[in-house]
Every structure is written in C-alpha cells, then in structure tokens.
Motif scaffolding. Structure first.
Motif, mmCIF file in Angstrom:
data_model
loop_
_atom_site.group_PDB
_atom_site.id
_atom_site.type_symbol
_atom_site.label_atom_id
_atom_site.label_comp_id
_atom_site.label_asym_id
_atom_site.label_seq_id
_atom_site.Cartn_x
_atom_site.Cartn_y
_atom_site.Cartn_z
ATOM 1 N N CYS A 50 0.849 -1.197 0.000
ATOM 2 C CA CYS A 50 0.000 0.000 0.000
ATOM 3 C C CYS A 50 0.882 1.243 0.000
ATOM 4 O O CYS A 50 1.850 1.333 0.778
ATOM 5 N N VAL A 51 0.526 2.212 -0.845
ATOM 6 C CA VAL A 51 1.336 3.426 -0.956
ATOM 7 C C VAL A 51 0.584 4.685 -0.541
ATOM 8 O O VAL A 51 1.102 5.786 -0.708
ATOM 9 N N GLY A 52 -0.645 4.531 0.003
ATOM 10 C CA GLY A 52 -1.328 5.725 0.466
ATOM 11 C C GLY A 52 -2.833 5.643 0.397
ATOM 12 O O GLY A 52 -3.403 4.619 -0.001
ATOM 13 N N PRO A 53 -3.508 6.725 0.778
ATOM 14 C CA PRO A 53 -4.967 6.795 0.770
ATOM 15 C C PRO A 53 -5.554 6.783 -0.639
ATOM 16 O O PRO A 53 -4.830 6.723 -1.638
ATOM 17 N N ALA A 54 -6.882 6.872 -0.702
ATOM 18 C CA ALA A 54 -7.601 6.728 -1.973
ATOM 19 C C ALA A 54 -7.221 7.785 -3.006
ATOM 20 O O ALA A 54 -7.077 7.471 -4.191
ATOM 21 N N ARG A 55 -7.046 9.025 -2.583
ATOM 22 C CA ARG A 55 -6.745 10.090 -3.540
ATOM 23 C C ARG A 55 -5.444 9.797 -4.263
ATOM 24 O O ARG A 55 -4.425 9.470 -3.651
ATOM 25 N N SER A 56 -5.471 9.906 -5.586
ATOM 26 C CA SER A 56 -4.290 9.548 -6.370
ATOM 27 C C SER A 56 -3.082 10.409 -6.039
ATOM 28 O O SER A 56 -1.937 9.930 -6.108
ATOM 29 N N THR A 57 -3.311 11.671 -5.652
ATOM 30 C CA THR A 57 -2.187 12.533 -5.294
ATOM 31 C C THR A 57 -1.433 12.006 -4.080
ATOM 32 O O THR A 57 -0.253 12.305 -3.892
ATOM 33 N N GLU A 58 -2.112 11.211 -3.255
ATOM 34 C CA GLU A 58 -1.490 10.676 -2.052
ATOM 35 C C GLU A 58 -1.049 9.228 -2.206
ATOM 36 O O GLU A 58 -0.503 8.640 -1.272
ATOM 37 N N SER A 59 -1.303 8.648 -3.377
ATOM 38 C CA SER A 59 -0.957 7.236 -3.575
ATOM 39 C C SER A 59 -0.261 7.020 -4.922
ATOM 40 O O SER A 59 0.971 6.957 -4.992
ATOM 41 N N TYR A 60 -1.041 6.935 -6.003
ATOM 42 C CA TYR A 60 -0.466 6.612 -7.313
ATOM 43 C C TYR A 60 0.372 7.735 -7.908
ATOM 44 O O TYR A 60 1.107 7.516 -8.878
ATOM 45 N N LEU A 61 0.287 8.919 -7.340
ATOM 46 C CA LEU A 61 1.135 10.031 -7.764
ATOM 47 C C LEU A 61 2.165 10.397 -6.702
ATOM 48 O O LEU A 61 2.884 11.381 -6.845
ATOM 49 N N ASN A 62 2.225 9.604 -5.638
ATOM 50 C CA ASN A 62 3.135 9.884 -4.529
ATOM 51 C C ASN A 62 4.501 9.264 -4.833
ATOM 52 O O ASN A 62 4.755 8.087 -4.561
ATOM 53 N N MET A 63 5.377 10.056 -5.416
ATOM 54 C CA MET A 63 6.669 9.539 -5.877
ATOM 55 C C MET A 63 7.499 8.943 -4.744
ATOM 56 O O MET A 63 8.093 7.861 -4.900
ATOM 57 N N ASN A 64 7.550 9.630 -3.619
ATOM 58 C CA ASN A 64 8.373 9.144 -2.510
ATOM 59 C C ASN A 64 7.889 7.790 -2.011
ATOM 60 O O ASN A 64 8.697 6.886 -1.757
ATOM 61 N N ASN A 65 6.584 7.651 -1.859
ATOM 62 C CA ASN A 65 6.048 6.384 -1.371
ATOM 63 C C ASN A 65 6.278 5.246 -2.365
ATOM 64 O O ASN A 65 6.581 4.110 -1.978
ATOM 65 N N ILE A 66 6.124 5.549 -3.677
ATOM 66 C CA ILE A 66 6.316 4.518 -4.694
ATOM 67 C C ILE A 66 7.782 4.081 -4.753
ATOM 68 O O ILE A 66 8.092 2.882 -4.802
ATOM 69 N N LEU A 67 8.695 5.039 -4.706
ATOM 70 C CA LEU A 67 10.115 4.698 -4.731
ATOM 71 C C LEU A 67 10.521 3.951 -3.462
ATOM 72 O O LEU A 67 11.334 3.016 -3.508
ATOM 73 N N SER A 68 9.940 4.333 -2.342
ATOM 74 C CA SER A 68 10.213 3.612 -1.092
ATOM 75 C C SER A 68 9.726 2.179 -1.181
ATOM 76 O O SER A 68 10.391 1.248 -0.691
ATOM 77 N N ALA A 69 8.575 1.979 -1.837
ATOM 78 C CA ALA A 69 8.041 0.620 -2.024
ATOM 79 C C ALA A 69 8.977 -0.203 -2.899
ATOM 80 O O ALA A 69 9.196 -1.400 -2.648
ATOM 81 N N ALA A 70 9.544 0.428 -3.930
ATOM 82 C CA ALA A 70 10.476 -0.280 -4.808
ATOM 83 C C ALA A 70 11.729 -0.705 -4.045
ATOM 84 O O ALA A 70 12.212 -1.837 -4.185
ATOM 85 N N VAL A 71 12.257 0.195 -3.229
ATOM 86 C CA VAL A 71 13.449 -0.118 -2.439
ATOM 87 C C VAL A 71 13.144 -1.213 -1.424
ATOM 88 O O VAL A 71 13.909 -2.176 -1.264
ATOM 89 N N ALA A 72 12.004 -1.087 -0.738
ATOM 90 C CA ALA A 72 11.646 -2.041 0.311
ATOM 91 C C ALA A 72 11.449 -3.452 -0.221
ATOM 92 O O ALA A 72 11.726 -4.439 0.470
ATOM 93 N N THR A 73 10.982 -3.558 -1.465
ATOM 94 C CA THR A 73 10.697 -4.877 -2.032
ATOM 95 C C THR A 73 11.829 -5.391 -2.920
ATOM 96 O O THR A 73 11.755 -6.511 -3.430
ATOM 97 N N GLY A 74 12.844 -4.570 -3.133
ATOM 98 C CA GLY A 74 13.970 -4.991 -3.961
ATOM 99 C C GLY A 74 13.679 -4.994 -5.448
ATOM 100 O O GLY A 74 14.344 -5.700 -6.219
ATOM 101 N N ALA A 75 12.714 -4.195 -5.886
ATOM 102 C CA ALA A 75 12.395 -4.114 -7.315
ATOM 103 C C ALA A 75 13.522 -3.397 -8.053
ATOM 104 O O ALA A 75 14.015 -2.363 -7.604
#
Length: 455
Positions: A50-75
C-alpha cells in the motif's frame, strides 16, 4: 533479465503488465491505495504494498512512497503503465538517481518530447511537418490574441504539459479566445501543475492517425504500423482500429517513415507513439504530439503485428535489443478496440462507480481479447478513471472484425453499474462507422446528437 519489477499503476494496465512479466519469468510488485485493497492487480502480483490513501495525489502520484516501495521490495525496475506518472520526467529522473530502471524513455527525452512545445521544435529540426503555431510557451491572453491573429482562426489551445484531453480548447473566433484560454489554462494548472499553453492552427475535421514505435539502446528504431483514433469525445478516444481505412500504401509509408524519423532524431528508447493529424482534403499530415509511454490502445497493434509491446518494453529496459527488426514485422488483418467505461452515456457520460453484482466477459473464438481488472463482487471506486475494460478483436478483414466486435459487445454483461456497452454497440453498428466514413468531428457533431435524442 530483471528479477523483479514494480508496477506503478492500477486497473487493467497493471494486470496487463503483471501478465507480461510473468510470461517473461519476472517477479512483480503491485502498489495500491486503500481504495484498491481488493483490486485484481493486487491479487495477481507476487507482492503488493500500500502506498497511500484513496486520492491519487497521495498514492499513485506519490513519488516518494512509490520509490520507497520499490526499495523495500527490492524491485530493480518500475513500469509506469499509462496515466499517473508515466510521462513525468521528474519521476523518471528520480528512478535514475536511485539506480532503479524506469521502463520508458529517459527523463531527458521525456522532457524533449513529452512537452508539446519542445517536441514541436524538435520535429521542425527533424524535417517532420508541423502545423503553424506558437514558437514557445504562451502565458497571457494578450500573447494568445496576438499569435492567433498571426496564424489565423480556427485555432486550438493546448496545455504544454498536457495529455488525456485536458487543457485543450477549440477556438473559432477572437470573441471566444479569452474565456477559452483562461479555462484551458486553469484546467492545465489543476491537472499538471503547469499552466503554460501553446497555440496551433486547427486542422478540423481531420483523421487522428498515430504510429506505434519501438526503440532500444542499441540504436534500433522500428514502427508497428498505424492506428486510426478519430472517434473521440472531448478529445478522448472512444474506439481505435488498425490499419486506417483512410490511408493507402504510399501515404502509409510516408507517415510511418516520418514517425521513425521522429524517434531516431531524439534517440528514442522503449515504446512510444507519434500522433499525426491527417487533412483528408489535401492528403497532408502534420505532427501533433508524442506519447512517451504505452498507449491504452496498444492491443490493436499487437493483434495486427504479432508483437507483444509490453514484453518489448521490459526487454528494452533490461538492455536487450528489440526482438524484431523492421523487415521482420508483417501486418495481418484488421483489429478494433472499444473502451468500456462505467458511465452513463445518456446522462452526459456521468461516472457510475459501485459494486459489480454480476459480470460476464465475452470469450470464445480466435481473435478476441478482453483486457480488464474487473470481477464479480468488485466495487469500482469513485476516485479514478471510469474505464473498466477494453474489448479488442481481430479479423482477416475489417468487416469480419466489425462483426466480431458486435458479437462480443452483445455478450458483454455487467450488472450493478451502468456502462457504455450499448453506446459502443450502436457506434460500431452505425452506417458511417461500418463504411469507415468518419473523422474527428463525427462523434460529437453527428453521432452523439442523434444518440442522446433517443429514449
């Protein structure tokens, strides 16, 4: 080959990428917002975060959270799909800085071709025909009035950083210009955080022709033919087909050659689309824009060319050469795609989110594909795009493809929400569409007025 990629998207395109990756033996990480916890792409991926709440600005457009997810999962790489961050050069640059491969062109090329003004300047250098227009960004109504007088009406206003039909206005007279400019600029600022505009002489009506290109890091650039995307509503595509019935052999060679020249000029890598406007009365075509990502309508090209575009994207990002050369690409038959949206065409296409209580997707036979992330019991959230599926058919000729699409749409059954399936069925059965006699004005000026008068 990559061991694991993260898909920075949702819906049917996320599912499409997961399937392609799995067939290549590549692991996948899905990201999701709290509203998408039960989405199909979350269930299909090897991992989900999960990278954030429903609003896309806080999830699917949240660059920091998405990049953190990539690092955390080893993508090792991120596929952005279309929409969201797919054409965001800042995000691509951040990926580069973090040694995570962005599955798309470089940030530099994205800045060059994703920005309409820069792209226009580059195409002039490449010798590709462009429409008369402003030479740089336009920020004020005074500038707009002066430029419009120079190039002549009608004109079209476009957001420099735009896409998806946002920040666009057609202007026929000087009286319309100021309110149209202010509205388009405000829409562009809200959608892209950038209110810069540019102005072009409007080629209308016209055929909207786009060419699929693929490039790799070894200097190879090929095209996969053209798509006709002229059936549009509010500058957004409704139905696409390949090849275009408006183009003969000579013109096809000219347009596809211009597209390859465009991509070669900027040393383009990965999948992209060069879009042109074709003035049928003169036979002249003009560069409109480049989409530096995979397109919604890429399946029609896959059907006629036999090339899996998403797999090529992943291979190219991994450093491989394209798996096919231009002389290897052959085109067969005719393909059509209809976009199925959860919306009510009778009420100005109002979105129709809600729970799908029953779902039957058409199947059976050769040359029928349904790309979707829907399932019975799924609740369509109200926060995102209303597209829920794409029906794509392929036939030996256009008539067979049309008949196959009609059959597929008649079988398509969704309960619990309103969709545009019946609208698409009427459109694909319209005599003008059956005859291939349509352009960018047809849907709004001819078909919709009659359709919306019906009870």
């Amino acid at each position: 080959m990559f061991n694991k990629i993260l898909i920075a998207n949702r819906g049917e395109i996320a599912v499409r990428i997961i399937r392609a990756a799995r067939e290549l033996g590549v692991g996948t990480v899905a990201i999701y917002s709290t509203a998408d916890r039960d989405a199909l792409h979350v269930h299909l991926a090897d991992e989900a975060i999960c990278v954030g709440p429903a609003r896309s600005t806080e999830s699917y457009l949240n660059m920091n959270n998405i990049l953190s997810a990539a690092v955390a999962t080893g993508a090792q790489a991120i596929h952005p799909g279309f929409g969201f961050l797919s054409e965001n050069s800042k995000f691509a640059r951040l990926c580069e800085e973090m040694n995570i491969k962005f599955i798309g062109p470089s940030a530099k090329v994205m800045d060059m071709m994703g920005d309409k003004i820069n792209a226009r300047a580059e195409m002039i250098k490449a010798g590709v025909p462009v429409t008369p227009g402003s030479e740089g960004e336009v920020h004020t109504t005074d500038e707009a009035v002066k430029i419009a007088e120079e190039i002549g009406y009608p004109i079209i206003l476009k957001a420099s950083a735009g896409g998806g039909g946002k920040g666009i206005r057609k202007v026929n007279t000087v009286e319309e210009l100021v309110p149209a400019f202010e509205a388009a600029q405000a829409e562009a600022q809200a959608a892209f955080g950038n209110g810069a505009m540019f102005i072009e002489r409007m080629i209308f009506p016209a055929r909207h022709i786009e060419v699929q290109i693929l490039g790799d890091s070894h200097g190879n650039v090929i095209h996969l033919g053209e798509r006709d995307c002229s059936l549009q509503r509010n500058n957004q595509k409704v139905l696409e087909e390949s090849p275009s019935v408006a183009i003969g052999h000579t013109l096809r060679n000219e347009i596809t050659s211009a597209a390859v020249k465009s991509a070669q000029h900027v040393s383009y890598e990965n999948a992209g689309t060069i879009e042109f406007l074709l003035d049928e009365s003169s036979g002249k075509f003009y560069f409109m824009e480049m989409n530096t990502r995979v397109q919604v309508e890429h399946p029609v090209t896959e059907f006629v060319s036999g090339v899996d575009i998403v797999k090529e994207q992943i291979r190219v990002a991994n450093g491989n050469e394209l798996s096919v050369k231009q002389e290897d690409v052959t085109f067969s038959g005719h393909a059509i795609e209809c976009r199925i949206n959860a919306e009510n065409p009778k009420f100005n296409f109002a979105p129709s989110p809600g729970k799908i209580t029953n779902l039957f997707l058409p199947g059976g036979g050769v040359g029928l594909r349904v790309d979707s992330a829907m399932y019975s019991g799924y609740t369509i959230p109200p926060y995102y795009d209303s597209m829920i599926a794409k029906v794509i058919v392929h036939g030996e000729n256009r008539f067979e493809a049309l008949m196959k699409m009609q059959r597929a749409l008649l079988e398509f059954d969704v309960e619990g929400v309103t969709t545009n399936v019946d609208f698409q069925l009427e459109l694909i059965s319209d005599p003008h569409v059956v005859a291939g006699d349509y352009d960018t004005s047809f849907l709004g000026n001819v078909f919709l007025p009659e359709y919306q008068k019906e009870d």
